[in-house]
Design a protein around this motif. Structure first.
Motif, PDB file in Angstrom:
ATOM      1  N   PRO A 199       0.812  -1.234   0.000  1.00  0.00           N
ATOM      2  CA  PRO A 199       0.000   0.000   0.000  1.00  0.00           C
ATOM      3  C   PRO A 199       0.838   1.273   0.000  1.00  0.00           C
ATOM      4  CG  PRO A 199      -0.830  -1.585   1.612  1.00  0.00           C
ATOM      5  CD  PRO A 199       0.472  -2.125   1.131  1.00  0.00           C
ATOM      6  N   HIS A 200       1.956   1.251   0.750  1.00  0.00           N
ATOM      7  CA  HIS A 200       2.786   2.460   0.818  1.00  0.00           C
ATOM      8  C   HIS A 200       3.408   2.785  -0.540  1.00  0.00           C
ATOM      9  CE1 HIS A 200       5.138  -1.086   1.703  1.00  0.00           C
ATOM     10  NE2 HIS A 200       6.287  -0.445   1.542  1.00  0.00           N
ATOM     11  N   TRP A 201       3.692   1.768  -1.354  1.00  0.00           N
ATOM     12  CA  TRP A 201       4.219   2.006  -2.702  1.00  0.00           C
ATOM     13  C   TRP A 201       3.112   2.564  -3.602  1.00  0.00           C
ATOM     14  CZ3 TRP A 201       9.115   2.027  -4.447  1.00  0.00           C
ATOM     15  CH2 TRP A 201      10.096   1.478  -3.599  1.00  0.00           C
ATOM     16  N   TRP A 202       1.877   2.102  -3.391  1.00  0.00           N
ATOM     17  CA  TRP A 202       0.747   2.642  -4.168  1.00  0.00           C
ATOM     18  C   TRP A 202       0.597   4.131  -3.882  1.00  0.00           C
ATOM     19  CZ3 TRP A 202      -3.732   5.275  -3.234  1.00  0.00           C
ATOM     20  CH2 TRP A 202      -4.644   5.341  -4.292  1.00  0.00           C
ATOM     21  N   ILE A 203       0.715   4.490  -2.593  1.00  0.00           N
ATOM     22  CA  ILE A 203       0.613   5.907  -2.218  1.00  0.00           C
ATOM     23  C   ILE A 203       1.749   6.697  -2.861  1.00  0.00           C
ATOM     24  CG2 ILE A 203       0.748   7.521  -0.280  1.00  0.00           C
ATOM     25  CD1 ILE A 203      -0.571   5.339   1.442  1.00  0.00           C
ATOM     26  N   ALA A 204       2.966   6.138  -2.770  1.00  0.00           N
ATOM     27  CA  ALA A 204       4.131   6.824  -3.341  1.00  0.00           C
ATOM     28  C   ALA A 204       3.973   7.043  -4.835  1.00  0.00           C
ATOM     29  CB  ALA A 204       5.395   6.029  -3.048  1.00  0.00           C
ATOM     30  N   ALA A 205       3.331   6.102  -5.509  1.00  0.00           N
ATOM     31  CA  ALA A 205       3.167   6.188  -6.962  1.00  0.00           C
ATOM     32  C   ALA A 205       2.155   7.247  -7.378  1.00  0.00           C
ATOM     33  CB  ALA A 205       2.752   4.839  -7.523  1.00  0.00           C
ATOM     34  N   HIS A 206       1.527   7.905  -6.401  1.00  0.00           N
ATOM     35  CA  HIS A 206       0.542   8.931  -6.717  1.00  0.00           C
ATOM     36  C   HIS A 206       0.916  10.286  -6.120  1.00  0.00           C
ATOM     37  CE1 HIS A 206      -1.718   5.248  -7.549  1.00  0.00           C
ATOM     38  NE2 HIS A 206      -2.485   5.975  -8.334  1.00  0.00           N
ATOM     39  N   ALA A 225      11.781  10.495 -17.391  1.00  0.00           N
ATOM     40  CA  ALA A 225      12.299  11.850 -17.611  1.00  0.00           C
ATOM     41  C   ALA A 225      12.580  12.561 -16.295  1.00  0.00           C
ATOM     42  CB  ALA A 225      11.311  12.659 -18.445  1.00  0.00           C
ATOM     43  N   GLY A 226      11.775  12.302 -15.234  1.00  0.00           N
ATOM     44  CA  GLY A 226      11.966  12.972 -13.957  1.00  0.00           C
ATOM     45  C   GLY A 226      12.612  12.111 -12.904  1.00  0.00           C
ATOM     46  N   THR A 227      13.166  10.981 -13.321  1.00  0.00           N
ATOM     47  CA  THR A 227      13.731  10.016 -12.376  1.00  0.00           C
ATOM     48  C   THR A 227      15.184  10.359 -12.063  1.00  0.00           C
ATOM     49  OG1 THR A 227      12.302   8.312 -13.333  1.00  0.00           O
ATOM     50  CG2 THR A 227      14.098   7.561 -11.933  1.00  0.00           C
ATOM     51  N   ILE A 228      15.544  10.256 -10.783  1.00  0.00           N
ATOM     52  CA  ILE A 228      16.926  10.553 -10.398  1.00  0.00           C
ATOM     53  C   ILE A 228      17.860   9.481 -10.961  1.00  0.00           C
ATOM     54  CG2 ILE A 228      16.241  11.792  -8.311  1.00  0.00           C
ATOM     55  CD1 ILE A 228      16.950   9.297  -6.697  1.00  0.00           C
ATOM     56  N   ASP A 229      19.117   9.852 -11.136  1.00  0.00           N
ATOM     57  CA  ASP A 229      20.081   8.957 -11.784  1.00  0.00           C
ATOM     58  C   ASP A 229      20.259   7.643 -11.044  1.00  0.00           C
ATOM     59  OD1 ASP A 229      20.401  10.934 -13.621  1.00  0.00           O
ATOM     60  OD2 ASP A 229      22.308  11.670 -12.826  1.00  0.00           O
ATOM     61  N   TRP A 268       6.634  14.068  -7.866  1.00  0.00           N
ATOM     62  CA  TRP A 268       8.067  13.803  -7.796  1.00  0.00           C
ATOM     63  C   TRP A 268       8.365  12.401  -7.289  1.00  0.00           C
ATOM     64  CZ3 TRP A 268      11.893  12.423  -4.337  1.00  0.00           C
ATOM     65  CH2 TRP A 268      13.196  12.502  -4.824  1.00  0.00           C
ATOM     66  N   VAL A 269       7.720  12.021  -6.157  1.00  0.00           N
ATOM     67  CA  VAL A 269       7.977  10.688  -5.595  1.00  0.00           C
ATOM     68  C   VAL A 269       7.603   9.602  -6.595  1.00  0.00           C
ATOM     69  CG1 VAL A 269       7.442   9.092  -3.707  1.00  0.00           C
ATOM     70  CG2 VAL A 269       7.617  11.544  -3.260  1.00  0.00           C
ATOM     71  N   GLU A 270       6.510   9.840  -7.346  1.00  0.00           N
ATOM     72  CA  GLU A 270       6.081   8.825  -8.311  1.00  0.00           C
ATOM     73  C   GLU A 270       7.124   8.581  -9.393  1.00  0.00           C
ATOM     74  OE1 GLU A 270       2.814   9.852 -10.915  1.00  0.00           O
ATOM     75  OE2 GLU A 270       3.235  11.997 -10.690  1.00  0.00           O
ATOM     76  N   ASP A 271       7.905   9.623  -9.739  1.00  0.00           N
ATOM     77  CA  ASP A 271       8.948   9.449 -10.753  1.00  0.00           C
ATOM     78  C   ASP A 271      10.036   8.491 -10.289  1.00  0.00           C
ATOM     79  OD1 ASP A 271       7.734  11.222 -12.504  1.00  0.00           O
ATOM     80  OD2 ASP A 271       8.756  12.961 -11.657  1.00  0.00           O
ATOM     81  N   GLN A 272      10.166   8.307  -8.994  1.00  0.00           N
ATOM     82  CA  GLN A 272      11.155   7.378  -8.457  1.00  0.00           C
ATOM     83  C   GLN A 272      10.511   6.019  -8.161  1.00  0.00           C
ATOM     84  OE1 GLN A 272      13.520   9.442  -8.958  1.00  0.00           O
ATOM     85  NE2 GLN A 272      12.134  11.206  -8.792  1.00  0.00           N
ATOM     86  N   ALA A 273       9.274   6.051  -7.657  1.00  0.00           N
ATOM     87  CA  ALA A 273       8.618   4.818  -7.233  1.00  0.00           C
ATOM     88  C   ALA A 273       8.181   3.951  -8.410  1.00  0.00           C
ATOM     89  CB  ALA A 273       7.407   5.146  -6.362  1.00  0.00           C
ATOM     90  N   VAL A 274       7.603   4.576  -9.425  1.00  0.00           N
ATOM     91  CA  VAL A 274       7.054   3.799 -10.546  1.00  0.00           C
ATOM     92  C   VAL A 274       8.124   2.966 -11.259  1.00  0.00           C
ATOM     93  CG1 VAL A 274       5.949   3.975 -12.811  1.00  0.00           C
ATOM     94  CG2 VAL A 274       5.049   5.275 -10.884  1.00  0.00           C
TER      95      VAL A 274
END
Length: 592
Positions: A93-100, A180-184, A103-109
């Motif tokens: 569930p916490h990953w589902w929240i992060a994916a929405h 595109a918005g994901t950290i290296d 900015w955080v979603e660009d890392q989580a997805v």
């Protein structure tokens, strides 16, 4: 004095709101702490599984490339365990929240997609392949007693289909993720995973296609008739050289029989065979439908093959089931292990075949009719050696496919759809993940035998490993150092189209999709570029003119217009001698 009743009610309401707000903040605070704690736990699990996952994924890929079933089985067991840990650490569930969350979603997805992909690939693709006990299904089947068993891959068919489907699904899933918005730190390993899946997917897809198509294409159900285009690399065309000779081959229950031999010059149709697209007509002219020699002005082999069947039908009033293409360099590889073949004054071996067919024969037979007679006799002799089983023909075919010197097209739509997913199809324009560097001769001679090609590719990469641009340097060198008058006119051109001995050609560069050519130089000076569009792909053309002894370098600067692109596969015109291609070097790009 007592406060008014409405004031007391307002106080009560404010108190209630403060209480509710307190509990909401408290619950949210506890929730955030729990989510943070969950991510900390997952972070520890990710760190623990990442290195193992990377190590065993690379080892499993190596085992597939080397067809080592024992090693694959051992690595898959370790890979599955690491993949399950990684997948479990990127779900909940916490990953589902992060994916929405912005900015955080660009890392989580990307992490969630990678977790699902590695788990699915390990369970649904690599584990079933390891369970086969042998990776012979990924090898090309061999001739035995002059025959290839059409059903030789039947025991592996279902497993290969399952593995190929799983790999394709995960490649598609990862390709759809926007980084595109994901950290290296996240994007780099994600891009590497995409590259690994492409390599493994290509290997397995080739085995799957072979298992599905061999029974029908080898005449297991009914006889098949194919044309074999022998490309002459001494007069370059995009896919190799002019199809100077066409050979008819019939296959029944895996056994091959050679039929008619026809020179391209005997099948010219002055009124044209039709079928050109507007792009082909505009870029390559009507010559493609008049002269069989020019069907492969286009780098799209399926189009060249289909046009060749039209010329064959016009000449012999016969339809065929498909077309194969091969060149003398590939034929030499296929003859590895065979004893020397004596034809006329030549001794043909695996090492000497290309040199004889592409150059020496023209000195011995200056009359085109004598050349055709020699090539016809040689083709019959070589065909017999190839189907005899005494050579490493299938090893040569695999090498030739990798080098772009062996291609196949089927007139059956369903078969062709499967073939198009493999490099053997030569379907360059159907995908946009390849960089193409091609030559089309304009000399009308065989002087191209003396022209060497060397290409250097530099990838300009963002810090996450994605493509920002490329620099392509193509050097063409005319190596003939004798007197042009000593050359047969068939080689020199004899001043018919261009001055004798000169090499004239169009150099065509097709950048990968999502990129474009921004600048071209000739030996450092600005050069003219003719931009075009072919079937949705951009192409830039420059004119090459070389006198004997001259050398020229064309440098193409390419920039990406999309984020998250992988460096492309490199495809070029196979030359009369193996081209010099320096494996792409990578440089860190600025500004991304």
């Amino acid at each position: 004095m007592a406060r008014p009743r409405h004031a007391r009610v307002d106080d009560a309401r404010r108190g209630t709101r403060r209480t509710v707000t307190f509990w909401v903040v408290l619950v949210l605070g506890i929730g955030l702490v729990l989510i943070a704690a969950a991510f900390v736990v997952d972070g520890v699990r990710l760190l623990g599984s990442k290195d193992a996952l990377t190590q065993h994924a690379a080892a499993a890929k190596t085992a597939l490339l080397e067809r080592d079933a024992t090693a694959l089985s051992a690595e898959v067991a370790e890979l599955e365990a690491a993949a399950q840990t990684f997948a479990g650490a990127t779900s909940g569930p916490h990953w589902w929240i992060a994916a929405h969350l912005p900015w955080v979603e660009d890392q989580a997805v990307p992490l969630m997609a990678a977790g699902k992909a590695v788990d699915a690939v390990a369970r649904e693709a690599l584990a079933p392949l390891a369970g086969l006990g042998s990776l012979d299904a990924l090898e090309a089947p061999a001739f035995e007693d002059g025959r290839i068993d059409p059903d030789t891959l039947e025991p592996y068919r279902e497993t290969l289909a399952q593995a190929a489907e799983a790999l394709d699904a995960q490649q598609t899933a990862l390709a759809d993720v926007d980084i595109a918005g994901t950290i290296d730190a996240v994007a780099g390993p994600f891009v590497e995973l995409r590259e690994q899946l492409e390599t493994v997917g290509g290997i397995v897809q080739g085995g799957h296609v072979a298992a599905e198509l061999l029974p029908t294409m080898l005449g297991g159900d009914e006889p098949r008739t194919y044309l074999v285009m022998v490309q002459n690399n001494a007069e370059p065309r995009t896919t190799g050289g002019i199809p100077g000779a066409v050979i008819e081959v019939t296959v029944e229950d895996g056994r091959m029989t050679q039929g008619r031999y026809a020179s391209a010059s005997s099948m010219v149709v002055p009124d044209g065979v039709g079928g050109l697209t507007d792009d082909e007509l505009r870029i390559f002219s009507e010559r493609m439908e008049i002269y069989p020699h020019d069907v492969n002005f286009t780098p799209e082999f399926p189009r060249s093959a289909e046009l060749m069947t039209r010329f064959w039908a016009a000449e012999f009033d016969e339809t065929v089931d498909g077309v194969l293409s091969v060149d003398p360099v590939a034929l030499g590889w296929m003859l590895a292990g065979a004893s020397p073949t004596e034809i006329a004054d030549f001794t043909l071996t695996s090492d000497s075949l290309a040199d004889v067919m592409l150059n020496q024969a023209y000195f011995a037979f200056e009359d085109p009719a004598e050349q055709d007679a020699f090539f016809a006799r040689a083709s019959a002799e070589l065909f017999g050696r190839i189907v005899s089983g005494e050579t490493n023909v299938l090893g040569g075919v695999e090498r030739a496919i990798e080098a772009g010197r062996f291609m196949i097209w089927s007139a059956d739509g369903g078969e062709q759809e499967l073939l198009a997913t493999t490099p053997a199809a030569g379907a360059f324009l159907e995908s946009d993940d390849a960089l193409g560097v091609f030559l089309n001769d304009g000399s009308g001679s065989k002087i191209g035998y003396y022209v060497d090609t060397a290409t250097t590719v530099t990838n300009h990469l963002c810090t996450d490993g994605s493509l920002a641009g490329q620099t392509i340097a193509v050097t063409l060198t005319h190596t003939y150092d004798g007197d042009v008058a000593d050359l047969p006119e068939y080689i020199s051109g004899g001043d018919v189209y261009v001055p004798a001995g000169e090499f004239h050609a169009n150099l065509l560069v097709y950048p990968r999709g999502g990129t474009g050519v921004t600048k071209v130089t000739e030996d450092g000076a600005q050069a003219g570029l003719n931009p075009e569009q072919q079937e949705g792909r951009t192409v830039g053309t420059v004119r090459v003119v070389l006198e004997p002894g001259q050398s020229v370098t064309y440098t193409f600067e390419i920039a990406a217009s999309q984020a998250g692109l992988l460096p492309p596969v490199y495809v070029d015109t196979p030359g009369p001698k193996p081209n010099v291609y320096e494996a792409a070097t990578d440089r860190v790009a600025e500004g991304c």
